[in-house]
Design a protein around this motif. Structure first.
Motif, short mmCIF file in Angstrom:
data_model
loop_
_atom_site.label_atom_id
_atom_site.label_comp_id
_atom_site.label_asym_id
_atom_site.label_seq_id
_atom_site.Cartn_x
_atom_site.Cartn_y
_atom_site.Cartn_z
N GLY A 240 1.02 -0.98 -0.01
CA GLY A 240 -0.09 -0.14 -0.02
C GLY A 240 0.98 1.15 -0.03
O GLY A 240 0.62 2.28 -0.86
N ARG B 207 -8.16 -0.37 -1.69
CA ARG B 207 -7.64 -0.55 -0.40
C ARG B 207 -8.67 0.24 1.00
O ARG B 207 -8.38 0.14 2.16
N ALA C 272 -6.72 -6.63 -2.70
CA ALA C 272 -5.74 -5.67 -3.01
C ALA C 272 -4.47 -6.30 -3.87
O ALA C 272 -4.02 -5.77 -4.59
#
Lengths: 184, 49, 259
Positions: free
Chosen positions: C102, C154, C167
Motif C-alpha cells: 500500500g 484499499r 488488493a
C-alpha cells in the motif's frame, strides 16, 4: 464473548453505520469515475496508439486510399527548403528517401527551426502540381497542425557538432541528397 | 510558456507536491498517534527498524 | 476523528517523532542534501541541449519520476505476491507485506502524477502540445488510473484480511501495465521519444547530462524511500486505531449486555 446482534439501535451505532455508508458511497462513486476515466483513456489509446502517424513513404504509397482523409504524416524537415509564403510555411520533409512538399497554415512550434527536425503534421493530401528536391509531384500535404517529434538524443551545446549535418539514415541512402551532403 | 517558465513551474510543482505529501504523512502519523493515545514510548516503527 | 484542530498543543509537538527514527532522520538529511545538490546540477551545472535548449532540464525530474514510480509499483507487485504466497504461514497474516504494498503504491501514484505533469510541460515547449493520445501517454494515464483504483480498493470498508487479498490480486494484475508503458515506444509508433536509457544500448545522452540524470535518479530514490517508510508506519498506526476502535466497541457491547 457475546457478539449477538442487539435489538435496539442506539444513536452512536446509527451514526457509525451512516458514516460507513457514506464512505462506501464515496468510494463507489470514485471507483465509477476511475472506471469511466480508464475506459475513455483506453478508447482514445486504441484509436490512436497503434498508428499515431504515417511516414512519408507509406503515405505516398497509400495516397489513393487516403484520398481526402485527415491523417498524421511524419518526416524530417529538409533544411534550405523552408520558406514563408504570406503566413503559410512551405517546406519539404523526407523519410526513407521519399519527399513530400508541405504547406502548413498555422504557426509552427519553436523547435521547428532546428535542422533535420522530425515533425508530425496533421492534415490531408491536396491536389496541386509542386516541385520538390526529388522532382515534380502532383500532390502536396496541406497541414494545419504541427508537432515536433524530438528524439532521445541529448547533446550539450558545449560540444562540437555540425548542426547542419545530415542524419545518417537520410544521408547514406538518398542519392538526391548527395549535393546537400557535399555542401555540409 | 518559455523554456525558463516551464522549468520554474515544473521544478516548483515537483518540490511543493513532494513536500506537501511528506508533511501530510508526518502530520497524519502524529494525529492518529495522538488519537489512539500512543507516544514515542510505543512506536509503530518497531517492525521496520 | 483526525481533524487537526489541536495540532499546536505542546504534547502533540513533543510527539512529532511519531513515525521517525534515527535511521529515517539520517535518510531525510541525505535526501534533502542530495536534492539541493541535484537542483544545483540540474539547473546550473549541466549544459543546455543543442536542439531543446534549457527545456532539456525537465529530463532530470521527468525521467527519475517515472523510474521511481516503476520501482514502487514493482515493490507493490513483489510484496503482493509474497502476501498471497505466505499470508497463511505468517503470524501477522501477511499484514507487513500488505502495508508495504500500500505504501509503495501510493508513492508510485504520486510520482506517476509528477511524471505526467512534468511531461505535459515539457511536451508543450518541445512538441508544441501539452497532450497527445499516443501509446506512451495513453498507457501512462492508464497506469495512473489503475493504481488510483488500487488505492480506492484499499479504502473500501471490508475485513482487513479480505481487503488485503483483493488488493494483492489487483496489484499483480495492475503491474502488467508497467512493461507495456516502458516498451510502448518500441512496440508502437509514438510521438514520445524512445527510452532515454535502455539495457544493451549505448546512451544517447552526453557526459554531464548523463551523470546529472543518474544523480537525479538516486536523489529521487532517497526521497521515495523516506516517503515509503513513513507511509508504512502511518498505515500501521491506522490499523492500530481501527483495532482500538473495534476493541472499544466490543467493550461497550459487553458492558451493555451485563446491565
Amino acid at each position: 464473548m457475546d457478539l449477538s446482534p442487539r435489538h435496539e439501535v442506539d444513536d452512536q451505532d446509527k451514526f457509525r453505520r451512516d458514516q460507513l455508508k457514506s464512505r462506501r458511497i464515496k468510494v463507489y462513486f470514485a471507483t465509477l469515475i476511475l472506471v469511466i476515466a480508464g475506459g475513455f483513456a483506453a478508447i482514445q489509446g486504441l484509436r490512436n496508439a497503434t498508428l499515431f502517424f504515417r511516414n512519408v513513404d507509406e503515405a505516398i504509397i497509400e495516397r489513393a486510399d487516403l484520398g481526402e482523409r485527415r491523417f498524421r504524416l511524419q518526416g524530417k524537415v529538409i533544411p534550405g527548403t523552408v520558406i514563408n509564403d504570406e503566413g503559410v510555411t512551405v517546406f519539404e520533409i523526407v523519410h526513407e528517401c521519399e519527399v513530400a512538399k508541405v504547406r502548413h497554415i498555422t504557426d509552427p512550434p519553436e523547435l521547428f527551426s532546428s535542422p533535420w527536425i522530425p515533425v508530425v503534421l496533421e492534415g490531408r493530401w491536396t491536389k496541386g502540381a509542386v516541385e520538390n528536391i526529388n522532382g515534380s509531384e502532383s500532390y502536396y500535404f496541406l497541414s494545419d497542425r504541427m508537432l515536433v517529434k524530438h528524439t532521445n538524443e541529448y547533446v550539450s551545446v558545449n560540444e562540437e557538432r555540425l548542426e547542419q549535418s545530415i542524419p545518417d539514415d537520410v544521408a547514406m541512402s538518398c542519392e538526391f541528397l548527395r549535393d546537400l551532403r557535399e555542401e555540409s | 510558456m518559455s523554456n525558463i517558465g516551464t522549468i520554474v513551474v515544473g521544478y516548483s510543482v515537483t518540490i511543493i507536491s513532494v513536500g506537501f505529501y511528506a508533511a501530510w504523512i508526518v502530520r497524519r502519523g502524529v494525529l492518529i498517534g495522538k488519537e489512539i493515545g500512543i507516544g514515542s514510548q510505543s512506536s509503530p516503527t518497531d517492525e521496520t527498524d | 476523528m483526525v481533524d487537526g484542530s489541536d495540532l499546536e498543543t505542546p504534547e502533540l509537538k513533543k510527539s512529532m517523532s511519531m513515525t521517525a527514527t534515527p535511521t529515517t532522520r539520517v535518510l531525510a538529511t541525505i535526501a534533502v542534501g542530495a536534492s539541493l545538490v541535484m537542483l544545483l546540477l540540474a539547473l546550473i551545472v549541466s549544459p543546455a541541449d543543442v536542439v531543446q535548449g534549457d527545456a532539456v532540464r525537465m529530463l532530470y525530474i521527468h525521467v527519475p519520476s517515472i523510474w521511481v514510480a516503476y520501482g514502487s509499483f514493482g515493490l507493490t507487485a513483489c510484496t503482493s505476491g509474497l502476501f498471497i504466497l505466505r499470508y497463511k504461514r505468517r503470524a501477522d497474516r501477511g499484514r507487513h507485506y500488505d502495508r508495504l504494498a500500500g505504501a509503495a503504491a501510493e508513492v508510485g501514484v504520486v510520482f506517476t502524477g509528477l511524471t505526467l505533469f512534468s511531461g505535459m510541460l515539457w511536451g508543450k515547449v518541445t512538441w508544441g502540445s501539452y497532450w497527445q493520445w499516443d501509446a506512451r501517454l495513453t498507457t501512462t494515464v492508464l497506469l495512473f488510473v489503475t493504481y488510483l483504483g488500487y488505492l480506492a480498493l484499499r479504502r473500501l470498508p471490508a475485513d482487513p484480511g479480505v481487503r488485503a487479498k483483493r488488493a494483492a490480486i489487483m496489484a499483480l494484475v495492475s503491474f502488467v501495465n508497467v512493461p507495456i508503458v516502458h516498451f510502448s515506444v518500441d512496440w508502437w509508433r509514438t510521438l514520445h521519444q524512445k527510452a532515454s536509457l535502455s539495457v544493451g544500448r549505448r546512451p544517447e545522452i552526453t557526459g554531464d547530462m548523463y551523470w546529472t540524470l543518474m544523480y537525479s535518479a538516486l536523489t529521487f530514490t532517497f526521497v521515495a524511500t523516506w516517503l515509503m517508510i513513513h507511509r508504512y508506519r502511518v498505515i500501521r498506526l491506522e490499523e492500530m486505531r481501527d483495532e482500538e476502535l473495534l476493541l472499544q466497541q466490543l467493550r461497550e457491547r459487553r458492558s451493555e449486555n451485563s446491565l
